[in-house]
Scaffold this active site. Structure first.
Site, PDB file in Angstrom:
ATOM      1  N   ASP A  71       8.241   9.058  32.891  1.00 23.30           N
ATOM      2  CA  ASP A  71       8.426   9.717  31.912  1.00 23.30           C
ATOM      3  C   ASP A  71       9.387   9.410  30.731  1.00 23.30           C
ATOM      4  O   ASP A  71      10.300   8.676  31.156  1.00 23.30           O
ATOM      5  CB  ASP A  71       8.956  11.478  32.065  1.00 23.30           C
ATOM      6  CG  ASP A  71       7.793  12.081  32.795  1.00 23.30           C
ATOM      7  OD1 ASP A  71       6.612  11.569  33.240  1.00 23.30           O
ATOM      8  OD2 ASP A  71       7.953  13.310  32.918  1.00 23.30           O
ATOM      9  N   HIS A 122       3.335  13.500  26.810  1.00 23.67           N
ATOM     10  CA  HIS A 122       4.497  14.135  27.040  1.00 23.67           C
ATOM     11  C   HIS A 122       5.172  14.803  25.835  1.00 23.67           C
ATOM     12  O   HIS A 122       6.210  15.143  25.672  1.00 23.67           O
ATOM     13  CB  HIS A 122       5.605  13.113  27.750  1.00 23.67           C
ATOM     14  CG  HIS A 122       6.518  13.833  28.420  1.00 23.67           C
ATOM     15  ND1 HIS A 122       6.612  15.019  29.362  1.00 23.67           N
ATOM     16  CD2 HIS A 122       7.866  13.485  28.660  1.00 23.67           C
ATOM     17  CE1 HIS A 122       7.678  14.985  29.845  1.00 23.67           C
ATOM     18  NE2 HIS A 122       8.617  14.479  29.419  1.00 23.67           N
ATOM     19  N   HIS A 126       9.448  16.158  22.755  1.00 25.55           N
ATOM     20  CA  HIS A 126      10.135  16.632  23.860  1.00 25.55           C
ATOM     21  C   HIS A 126      10.975  17.730  23.827  1.00 25.55           C
ATOM     22  O   HIS A 126      12.048  18.117  24.330  1.00 25.55           O
ATOM     23  CB  HIS A 126      11.195  15.515  24.519  1.00 25.55           C
ATOM     24  CG  HIS A 126      11.344  15.480  25.992  1.00 25.55           C
ATOM     25  ND1 HIS A 126      12.140  16.152  26.564  1.00 25.55           N
ATOM     26  CD2 HIS A 126      10.545  14.871  26.985  1.00 25.55           C
ATOM     27  CE1 HIS A 126      12.064  16.242  27.877  1.00 25.55           C
ATOM     28  NE2 HIS A 126      11.221  15.382  28.073  1.00 25.55           N
ATOM     29  N   HIS A 238      11.988   8.160  35.214  1.00 23.89           N
ATOM     30  CA  HIS A 238      12.103   8.105  33.952  1.00 23.89           C
ATOM     31  C   HIS A 238      12.420   6.535  33.342  1.00 23.89           C
ATOM     32  O   HIS A 238      13.436   5.969  33.742  1.00 23.89           O
ATOM     33  CB  HIS A 238      13.404   8.879  33.409  1.00 23.89           C
ATOM     34  CG  HIS A 238      13.100  10.187  33.616  1.00 23.89           C
ATOM     35  ND1 HIS A 238      13.210  11.061  34.688  1.00 23.89           N
ATOM     36  CD2 HIS A 238      12.534  11.321  32.598  1.00 23.89           C
ATOM     37  CE1 HIS A 238      12.834  12.072  34.441  1.00 23.89           C
ATOM     38  NE2 HIS A 238      12.340  12.581  33.006  1.00 23.89           N
TER      39      HIS A 238
HETATM   40 ZN   LIG Z   1      10.516  14.355  29.706  1.00 24.56          ZN
END
Ligand SMILES: [Zn+2]
Length: 281
Positions: A71, A122, A126, A238
């Site tokens: 992500d 995503h 954010h 991540h």
């Molecule tokens: Zn995230």
């Protein structure tokens, strides 16, 4: 170009996408690499929401099968290191990208897609959707879709070298209809909206807690212990995290040495993957 021709082209490229993924797994030049064991087509109609941390159901994975997801990228400081680690082991993953990062680094977005990885979404900035006004939440989600789509397909160059504008860039349903909420914070209204659009919402089955600062060795220990307990699942990492990029080669070796298999997820609808591998430049 007629719509019919476009559909035919898309279907052909979609078939090539999956074939490429399978071929990469089969033709890995490194004999003892982890590899990608199979491609799993994810259909929003039957799997609208997956990931046991957030939902009661997850992907139909066998014992010791894992799906690798990253992500918050792309980030030029660390994403190339992650891509190199994956390439060395002939592993395909899924990247849930932040729209504004995709806009800032479109070449990196295209490189990830060209390598055969799946590009998911995503949001644009954010945010925590739960604390936003409904219209603003939808706007941020849609802006994220549009930014990644534009990075991937802003212009399509045909095999004849003719540049054409891609229709439907701002479509409500992105070509790869995979979405993950920031912080896994969601609202019933946006969940319904995404489901109505045929977009699968991804939670995760386990994670490395790599948002907490820790040494790569600590993170590896934590993650492998969690995987031993779960035995399979969608793993959240991540790619902008330096500690994760540093840990990844050892984690992939761990998977290989302990009999785990990596499953690559792609959208079920053929047309959905159509443009994922086009225009790698
Ligand atoms: Zn995230």
């Amino acid at each position: 170009m007629t719509p019919g021709f476009t559909r035919t082209l898309c279907a052909a490229v979609a078939a090539a996408t999956v074939w490429t993924a399978a071929a990469k797994a089969a033709e890995c030049p490194r004999k003892d690499a982890l590899g990608t064991s199979r491609v799993l087509r994810v259909d929003a109609a039957t799997s609208p929401r997956v990931g046991l941390k957030s939902f009661p159901q997850t992907l139909p994975l066998q014992d010791r099968e894992v799906v690798l997801t990253f992500d918050d990228g792309p980030w030029p400081g660390t994403t190339p290191q992650v891509l190199a680690a994956l390439a060395r082991e002939c592993v395909l993953a899924t990247f849930f990208m932040i729209g504004r990062s995709a806009s800032a680094y479109p070449e990196l977005v295209r490189r990830i897609a060209a390598l055969g990885h799946t590009v998911g979404h995503h949001t644009w900035s954010h945010p925590n959707i739960k604390y936003m006004k409904p219209d603003a939440a939808v706007a941020d989600i849609d802006k994220g879709f549009a930014a990644v789509e534009k990075a991937l397909h802003g212009t399509v160059t045909t095999t004849q070298g003719i540049g054409i504008a891609t229709p439907g860039i701002a479509s409500a349903t992105p070509t790869t209809p995979f979405f993950r909420y920031p912080y896994f914070e969601m609202t019933p209204a946006t969940l319904d909206l995404l489901q109505n659009r045929g977009i699968t919402v991804f939670g995760a089955d386990l994670w490395a807690s790599d948002w907490e600062p820790m040494k790569p060795a600590q993170q590896l220990k934590l993650l492998t212990e969690r995987l031993q307990a779960a035995r399979k699942g969608i793993i959240l990492l991540h790619d902008p995290k330096a500690q994760t990029a540093a840990m990844l080669p050892a984690f992939l070796r761990y998977l290989r040495d302990n009999g785990y298999r990596v499953v690559h997820i792609v959208p079920a609808a053929a047309a959905s993957t159509a443009r994922a591998v086009q225009n790698p430049k």
